[in-house]
Design an enzyme around this catalytic site. Structure first.
Site, mmCIF file in Angstrom:
data_model
loop_
_atom_site.group_PDB
_atom_site.id
_atom_site.type_symbol
_atom_site.label_atom_id
_atom_site.label_comp_id
_atom_site.label_asym_id
_atom_site.label_seq_id
_atom_site.Cartn_x
_atom_site.Cartn_y
_atom_site.Cartn_z
ATOM 1 C CG ASP A 1 -7.880 -5.869 6.595
ATOM 2 O OD1 ASP A 1 -7.359 -4.957 5.926
ATOM 3 O OD2 ASP A 1 -9.071 -5.831 6.984
ATOM 4 C CD GLU B 1 -4.585 -2.352 6.861
ATOM 5 O OE1 GLU B 1 -4.788 -1.505 5.973
ATOM 6 O OE2 GLU B 1 -5.449 -3.175 7.215
#
Length: 693
Positions: A355, A391
């Site tokens: 993330d 990401e």
């Protein structure tokens, strides 16, 4: 425990607590603490039995060995040192701290004033000092049993070109799934139940990408509204599976939770399915300088967090979550690598989706693809064979780093999402043109074709957990997030979507048919494009979240997959698409297509049957086109894919035939065999695939 023995010096590694040699070794990192105390509690974590001063520091580590104890021992630590917020130091020995390397966590966290290192409401704000003790209410670590490596006899290992990702929430998938016993629904055991596995196998996905499963706590604003962080992007225990997703009888016993997680991974491996974890090594729940002191901040604020250069009393917020982990620091790098190795070596997982991944590569000069963390990660022998997925953006001014991750990283490609949505959702001259769509369909070579990177680096998706579901992006023209309690201000504004004539559910059969047709074309594009396809769980059954495009705090039927209203016609299409992808190597080609005679190649065709010219590529009035894929050294093409995003059927002249129809996303085409030079009537808003005969 009534007569705890004296503490011996012990060893400075490994970090955390480990049962060995008839006792437990403790090792705690802090470069700037003057003293670290080990606080031993009763089994309930309510009564402190004894406090020890750890030996050290030894290269920034305080350590000790406690003989005569073992797994199940409950403990916390207190850190002594300067309380000088203006210099970044926030040591406060009145606060019991959670060991960052804790393998097990006990207690129930609640937001209380005494968890803060400063006095709430004090005129000096976070520069003040709170001397209340929070030990009774603080989360505590528990010594875990000795490690037992998972059985690896049936561990699958997919080549990058074979991977088909399925992003899924552990609870949401099985909470209402028929065939899963009630007591297992919404749990790790439920995700690995034969009924769940049967669905994954029916689809043909290879790799489950689980939303965060590491130990998470709720943000204070959610706690105030009685909501919970359902997605889990607020990790506190980076070595612990979240007990919320375990069976009810296991949730109070961290050892049982860990065992259930391991059993889930083993069962999925037995079925040939890989497990990838979404991990959050970019921030912690301690928030900004106004946040609590739970672990990292109290142990060594300047080591763990990036601080504002000209005011070290403030946290740099490159994540939008209040703080940013300082991954460039060697000890933080060690922490992240230790955690990753734990999940691979002891829990059995097959990879990670990071993330806000640019944080991992941030140095004092900004993002660096050659940062020390990336070098260490790529050289680590335990992590050498796992999937690494980024990401590729964070919240900093230079946070958008798509295409700039190193080595074997795969990256979420939002350029694919936006181009594919724009092509299929917006008919006419205002939609995405053929050139942009073709680039994205062919794995975005303009972004990834450099530095020996491969087409598989592009993770292709049109919907994920963050944003509209596939059903909602074809049913709503704007977000509907009122249930989140933020006056519909949260979530992404301007998300590319279309309601096709009605906002939300409708009884209009024509609108519903049109929505379904477009959804099927979007799925076909995603699953047949070059690169690594990713499907958002529920999109294969037409799952809706009622237009909520930021349902992170909705642990209820909004986010649980609605199996009672499942559209299994779409499920069948996904299965057909993935079976076709598996059967045709050209649809998952591991290298970039080229133009040489001995290499696999692609050629683009206009509806009139001629190869696309520069004029065709720039003709905004014509959006249908086709691609012929040819194997290396072959005299004739192997496959042809035709795209028609327009609202009317289109005659498409097929050269280099004859061709046999293999797939029509709309389900309308009736002519299975098309002679050479004959036209194919391509249905409106559809993708068709043909095979040369």
């Amino acid at each position: 425990m009534a007569h705890l023995p004296d503490l011996q010096p012990g060893w400075h590694e490994p970090l955390g607590s480990f049962a060995r040699d008839g006792g437990v070794n403790f090792a705690v990192v802090s470069e700037h603490a003057t003293r670290i105390e080990l606080c031993v509690f009763d089994g309930e974590g309510q009564r402190e039995l004894r406090r020890y001063t750890l030996d050290g520091p030894h290269d920034g580590v305080f350590h000790g060995f406690l003989p005569g104890v073992g797994p199940g021992l409950v403990y916390g630590v207190r850190a002594h040192g300067p309380y000088l917020p203006e210099q970044g130091h926030r040591f406060n020995p009145h606060k019991l701290l959670l060991d960052p390397w804790a393998r097990e966590i006990v207690g129930h966290f609640g937001w209380r004033a005494e968890h803060h290192g400063y006095e709430l409401g004090h005129p000096d704000g976070p520069r003040s000092l709170d001397t209340r003790d929070n030990a009774t209410q603080a989360l505590k670590a528990r010594v875990a049993p000795p490690s037992v490596s998972p059985v690896r006899a049936h561990k699958p290992r997919r080549a990058p070109a074979e991977v088909v990702l399925y992003e899924v929430h552990v609870k949401g998938f099985s909470k209402t799934l028929p065939g899963v016993p009630e007591e297992l629904r919404g749990t790790y055991a439920g995700l690995a139940h034969p009924a769940s596995i049967a669905h994954f196998k029916r689809l043909g996905v290879t790799t489950l990408s689980l939303l965060p499963v590491q130990y998470c706590i709720d943000e204070p604003h959610l706690a105030e509204r009685g909501l919970h962080n359902y997605w889990g992007y607020n990790t506190l225990g980076f070595f612990c599976p979240d007990p919320r997703w375990a069976r009810a009888e296991h949730r109070q016993d961290p050892t049982a939770v860990t065992a259930e997680f391991r059993q889930m991974v083993a069962a999925l491996h037995e079925a040939g399915l890989e497990v990838v974890l979404d991990v959050v090594y970019n921030h912690t729940p301690e928030g900004n300088e106004f946040g609590p002191t739970l672990s990292f901040r109290g142990l060594d604020n300047t080591t763990w967090y990036r601080l504002v250069a000209d005011d070290k009393s403030r946290n740099e917020n490159l994540t939008g979550c209040g703080n940013t982990l300082r991954c460039s620091h060697p000890r933080v790098t060690q922490f992240v690598l230790d955690s990753l190795r734990y999940w691979v070596g002891e829990m059995g997982v097959d990879g990670f989706r990071f993330d806000l991944a640019p944080v991992l590569g941030r140095t004092r000069h900004g993002y660096d693809a050659n940062a020390a963390f990336f070098t260490a990660l790529r050289q680590d022998p335990v992590l050498a064979g796992v999937h690494l997925i980024a990401e590729p953006w964070d919240a900093a001014y230079d946070g958008y780093q798509v295409g700039r991750f190193p080595g074997r990283f795969l990256e979420w490609n939002d350029k694919f999402r936006d181009a594919v949505r724009g092509y299929w959702l917006k008919a006419g001259p205002h939609g995405v043109g053929r050139g942009e769509f073709a680039r994205r369909f062919m794995a975005s070579s303009d972004v990834f074709h450099h530095g020996q990177r491969l087409p598989t680096a592009s993770v292709n998706f049109v919907a994920v957990h963050d944003g509209f579901t596939l059903a909602d992006l074809t049913s709503y023209s704007t977000k509907h997030n009122q249930a989140n309690g933020e006056d519909n201000r949260d979530g992404r504004d301007g998300e590319l979507c279309a309601n096709f004539g009605a906002e939300g559910p409708t009884d209009d059969a024509a609108i519903n048919a049109l929505r379904e047709r477009v959804r099927r074309a979007l799925l076909a594009t995603t699953l047949l494009a070059q690169g690594t396809p990713m499907l958002c769980a529920g999109d294969e059954i037409g799952n809706s979240q009622g237009g909520n495009n930021n349902a992170y705090c909705q642990d209820n039927p909004t986010t649980w997959l609605n199996w009672d209203q499942a559209d299994f016609r779409t499920t069948e299409l996904v299965a057909e698409l993935l079976a076709l992808r598996a059967a045709e190597p050209l649809l998952r080609h591991p290298r970039w297509f080229a133009s040489g005679p001995g290499e696999a190649s692609i050629a683009w065709y206009a509806p009139s049957g001629h190869e696309m010219t520069p004029h065709d590529w720039h003709d905004a009035g014509q959006r249908a086109f086709g691609a012929q894929l040819r194997e290396a050294g072959a005299a004739a093409p192997r496959l042809m894919i035709v795209f028609n995003p327009d609202p009317m059927p289109l005659p498409f002249l097929l050269c280099n035939g004859p061709w046999r129809l293999v797939l029509d996303s709309s389900g309308e085409s009736a002519a299975p065999l098309i002679p050479a030079g004959a036209p194919l009537n391509v249905p409106a808003r559809s993708l068709v695939v043909l095979r040369h005969v």
